[in-house]
Design an enzyme around this catalytic site. Structure first.
Site, PDB file in Angstrom:
ATOM      1  CB  CYS B 135      28.562  41.483  43.152  1.00 31.42           C
ATOM      2  SG  CYS B 135      30.092  40.724  42.735  1.00 31.42           S
ATOM      3  CB  ILE B 196      41.050  49.812  44.706  1.00 32.35           C
ATOM      4  CG1 ILE B 196      41.845  50.293  43.496  1.00 32.35           C
ATOM      5  CG2 ILE B 196      41.339  50.603  45.925  1.00 32.35           C
ATOM      6  CD1 ILE B 196      41.629  51.776  43.144  1.00 32.35           C
ATOM      7  CG  ASN B 197      36.885  45.240  41.995  1.00 29.73           C
ATOM      8  OD1 ASN B 197      37.081  45.361  40.795  1.00 29.73           O
ATOM      9  ND2 ASN B 197      36.290  44.192  42.519  1.00 29.73           N
ATOM     10  N   GLY B 248      46.063  48.029  41.649  1.00 27.76           N
ATOM     11  CA  GLY B 248      45.635  49.227  40.931  1.00 27.76           C
ATOM     12  C   GLY B 248      46.775  49.855  40.147  1.00 27.76           C
TER      13      GLY B 248
HETATM   14  C1  LIG Z   1      38.787  43.140  32.141  1.00 27.33           C
HETATM   15  C2  LIG Z   1      38.785  43.110  33.644  1.00 27.33           C
HETATM   16  C3  LIG Z   1      38.051  42.121  34.320  1.00 27.33           C
HETATM   17  C4  LIG Z   1      38.016  42.086  35.718  1.00 27.33           C
HETATM   18  N1  LIG Z   1      37.313  41.093  36.353  1.00 27.33           N
HETATM   19  C5  LIG Z   1      37.313  41.031  37.712  1.00 27.33           C
HETATM   20  C6  LIG Z   1      36.633  39.977  38.409  1.00 27.33           C
HETATM   21  O1  LIG Z   1      36.040  39.071  37.800  1.00 27.33           O
HETATM   22  N2  LIG Z   1      36.638  39.979  39.772  1.00 27.33           N
HETATM   23  C7  LIG Z   1      37.292  40.955  40.491  1.00 27.33           C
HETATM   24  O2  LIG Z   1      37.284  40.904  41.712  1.00 27.33           O
HETATM   25  N3  LIG Z   1      37.971  41.942  39.854  1.00 27.33           N
HETATM   26  C8  LIG Z   1      37.988  42.009  38.493  1.00 27.33           C
HETATM   27  N4  LIG Z   1      38.691  43.014  37.859  1.00 27.33           N
HETATM   28  C9  LIG Z   1      39.409  44.033  38.661  1.00 27.33           C
HETATM   29  C10 LIG Z   1      40.902  43.717  38.767  1.00 27.33           C
HETATM   30  O3  LIG Z   1      41.131  42.486  39.414  1.00 27.33           O
HETATM   31  C11 LIG Z   1      41.647  44.839  39.516  1.00 27.33           C
HETATM   32  O4  LIG Z   1      41.123  44.955  40.820  1.00 27.33           O
HETATM   33  C12 LIG Z   1      41.520  46.185  38.825  1.00 27.33           C
HETATM   34  O5  LIG Z   1      41.591  46.027  37.424  1.00 27.33           O
HETATM   35  C13 LIG Z   1      42.591  47.184  39.261  1.00 27.33           C
HETATM   36  O6  LIG Z   1      43.901  46.730  38.972  1.00 27.33           O
HETATM   37  P1  LIG Z   1      44.737  47.139  37.644  1.00 27.33           P
HETATM   38  O7  LIG Z   1      44.688  48.629  37.544  1.00 27.33           O
HETATM   39  O8  LIG Z   1      46.096  46.590  37.867  1.00 27.33           O
HETATM   40  O9  LIG Z   1      44.032  46.492  36.509  1.00 27.33           O
HETATM   41  C14 LIG Z   1      38.735  43.061  36.458  1.00 27.33           C
HETATM   42  C15 LIG Z   1      39.473  44.039  35.775  1.00 27.33           C
HETATM   43  C16 LIG Z   1      39.516  44.074  34.391  1.00 27.33           C
HETATM   44  C17 LIG Z   1      40.327  45.139  33.695  1.00 27.33           C
END
Ligand SMILES: Cc1cc2nc3c(=O)[nH]c(=O)nc-3n(C[C@H](O)[C@H](O)[C@H](O)COP(=O)(O)O)c2cc1C
Ligand SMILES: Cc1cc2nc3c(=O)[nH]c(=O)nc-3n(C[C@H](O)[C@H](O)[C@H](O)COP(=O)(O)OP(=O)(O)OC[C@H]3O[C@@H](n4cnc5c(N)ncnc54)[C@H](O)[C@@H]3O)c2cc1C
Ligand code: FES
Lengths: 262, 309
Positions: B135, B196-197, B248
């Protein structure tokens, strides 16, 4: 809440116009619980592209066992669906969202435009079944006769009469659904249920606001999950802040939403 | 049935023992209740709830999401109910589910992180804190905490001071060397790192000449980011000695195994929950079958087991 993730069999696929299709799916779980205005999230293929499910209104159910979706091919997902065959299976989540509410004592008026007509068939059918006193008034609009005629047919088969409007005048009134509404003698106690493109819904909302008629609308937004988890599907509220189309809606009281009026 | 098979899937994150390494990623699993119709929540290793800030946040204007090739971009803007309503309304359901709950927290100042951690301390049912440091730091001109090692360390130390449960720091991939940040938060007391985020990206509609999401840029997630995530998990696992939680593009148990081979102790499933709400539970079932079929004494044998050329 009863929601299911189901592998459902395609029992029928019909091509209504060159780019509008109707798929009948078998799932008693979904069909027996669905209410008009609810939708399903459909996986259009097994691969990773397109990745997300696509939302479609339930356009009717039958025998508590089958339900239909009606869609227009506009991109990759809908084009893949159009290529499905009978006997194949589709992964479906549903039924999702709130439905339309209806009051049998009121005069009901259903207004649909384009693919927004889909959920109104289900609503009209439910009203016929539950409200024996008075059938709803139905106003449907589309670009032209080719698109509108097959959609009107379903309503006619139920014995419902329809006021049609087309953009090019090839069927019914030449103009907008609101042009028809203006000519109808609608009581202030009438209840309007609307689904269609946003400009159309905005116009109907403004019409209802002026006449102090109650109006519910079904909103379309981009959706990733359909179940209140991604928070991607927001619609702005009149009082400020947002609602989620998938879980708080897709049907809302038009007065509660913030409308972009130009 | 996989559920009747017996396999040792236990892993540890700091002092916390998880029954299996499959967690759900923040922001993709709501407050878990949304998934109750589809998933046996108690069968998951842990759930991570949507990021919580001190005050409720309305989030960004629409459109917030758009699909891209094998992925999606989001700019939700951290919409959430705020810590008070989270504790009073959302935790009640979670306390009744037999699953460890990680609360993902976010703030725009170090103080805000500290105050949220303090409010969550001793709330029954919270198994751990995950600190989202991706953030912007409002006081420091909006630069993300997660991009400067010193800032990341200060946030970590502040949360650690106020917490009695394990603290996981969630790393941003939008940095030139993620291992530097990982080491900084390890030194500041983090019990584990998760990564990763989302990767910052953009999508444009050439027809309207407009960006596809109102925030112009957003976070990319889904299968498209998996190779980047795997690489970063691999590098971080070698750089730190605390557990690494891989995130991820994970969808199946095979994906989980790949992240564990790269060095992850546990994983989080994110975007895949939207496509298959049962993805997390199915990954647990797949891992169970794998451990049985491969006759492993424990899933822990897989961690860091990558065979290099
Ligand atoms: C719609 C959406 C909302 C998310 N909100 C948050 C959040 O509030 N806090 C956070 O740390 N990560 C947030 N993320 C990131 C996910 O937790 C994750 O790190 C990221 O999507 C990568 O993983 P994935 O490819 O499996 O989705 C968000 C992701 C998506 C798609
Ligand atoms: C609750 C709900 C119910 C719906 N019910 C129906 C239904 O019953 N029948 C039906 O045909 N559709 C319905 N839709 C719209 C439908 O979900 C989209 O048409 C579909 O997701 C498009 O997928 P695609 O992969 O073919 O197009 P994409 O590849 O996703 O999009 C192709 C192009 O079309 C644009 N686009 C995307 N969605 C729309 C849209 N809704 N209108 C116009 N342009 C769009 C995109 O920006 C893109 O440029 C509904 C949507 C919602 C939210
Ligand atoms: S579509 Fe995900 S919250 Fe509505």
């Amino acid at each position: 809440m009863s929601q299911f993730q189901e592998k459902t069999e395609i029992t029928r696929i019909e091509r209504l116009t060159p780019d509008v299709f109707r798929i009948t799916l078998e799932s008693s779980e979904i069909a027996s619980r669905a209410r008009p205005g609810q939708f399903v999230m459909v996986r259009t293929g097994d691969g990773k592209d397109p990745l997300l499910r696509r939302p479609f209104s339930i356009s009717q159910t039958s025998s508590g066992k089958y339900f239909q979706i009606l869609f227009k091919v506009i991109g990759r997902g809908t084009s893949m669906l159009a290529h499905c065959r009978e006997g194949e299976y589709l992964s479906i989540l549903g039924p999702l969202g709130s439905g339309f509410t209806f009051d049998c004592k009121a005069d009901n008026c259903l207004v649909g435009g384009g693919m927004g007509i889909a959920p109104l068939l289900f609503l009209g059918k439910s009203m016929l079944r539950n409200c024996t006193l008075k059938p709803p008034t139905i106003v449907l609009g589309a670009r032209n006769k080719e698109e509108l005629a097959p959609l009107i047919k379903d309503f006619k088969e139920l014995g419902l009469s329809v006021y049609p409007a087309t953009d090019d005048g090839s069927l019914g009134t030449h103009g907008l659904v609101t042009d028809i509404l203006k000519g109808l003698d609608l009581a202030p106690t009438c209840k309007m249920s609307v689904c269609g493109p946003t400009p159309m819904m905005t116009a109907v909302h403004l019409f209802c606001k002026k006449k102090e008629i109650s109006c519910q609308v079904s909103m379309e937004t981009a959706m990733a999950c359909g179940m209140g988890a991604c928070l991607g599907c927001i619609v702005p509220l009149a009082k400020g802040g947002y609602a989620h189309a998938c879980s708080d809606g897709p049907v809302f009281d038009a007065k509660e939403l913030l409308w972009q009026v130009r | 049935m996989a559920s009747s098979l017996k396999a040792d899937l236990r892993v540890s994150i700091g002092s916390l023992k998880l029954k299996n390494p499959v967690m759900t990623a923040s922001g993709t699993f709501g407050y878990a209740k949304e998934f109750e119709p589809y998933v046996n929540l108690h069968r998951l290793g842990a759930v991570v709830v949507k990021g919580i800030s001190l005050e409720p946040r309305a989030g960004n204007p629409p459109p917030r999401i758009v699909e891209t090739s094998c992925g999606m971009l989001n700019a939700i803007g951290l919409e959430n109910v705020g810590v008070e309503r989270f504790v009073k309304e959302k935790m009640v359901f979670l306390q009744d589910v037999n699953v460890p709950v990680f609360v993902n927290i976010l703030g725009d100042s170090i103080d805000e992180y500290r105050v949220i951690a303090k409010r969550l301390k001793d709330v029954p049912g919270i198994a751990g804190i995950e600190v989202n440091i991706s953030c912007p730091n409002v006081k420091k001109g909006g630069v993300a905490f997660g991009t400067i090692p010193e800032m990341a360390a200060l946030v970590t130390a502040a949360v650690k001071e106020e917490s009695s449960v394990p603290v996981v720091v969630k790393l941003s991939p939008n940095v030139s060397d993620i291992t530097v940040i990982a080491r900084a938060v390890e030194d500041a007391g983090a019990d584990a790192v998760s990564l990763i985020n989302t990767l910052i990206g953009m999508a444009i509609d050439h027809k309207s000449r407009r960006p596809c999401i109102a925030n112009v840029i957003g976070g990319l997630s889904g299968p498209a980011i998996k190779p980047v995530a795997l690489r970063m998990v691999y590098q971080v696992a070698q750089a730190v000695s605390i557990p690494v939680i891989g995130i991820g593009g994970i969808e199946t148990y095979e994906d989980v195994l790949e992240f564990m081979l790269a060095g992850a102790t546990a994983v989080q499933i994110g975007t895949a929950n939207f496509i298959n709400p049962r993805a997390s539970e199915e990954a647990v079932e797949g891992l169970t079958r794998y451990v049985v079929d491969e006759k492993l004494s424990s899933i822990r044998d897989v961690i860091g087991g990558l065979i290099l050329p």
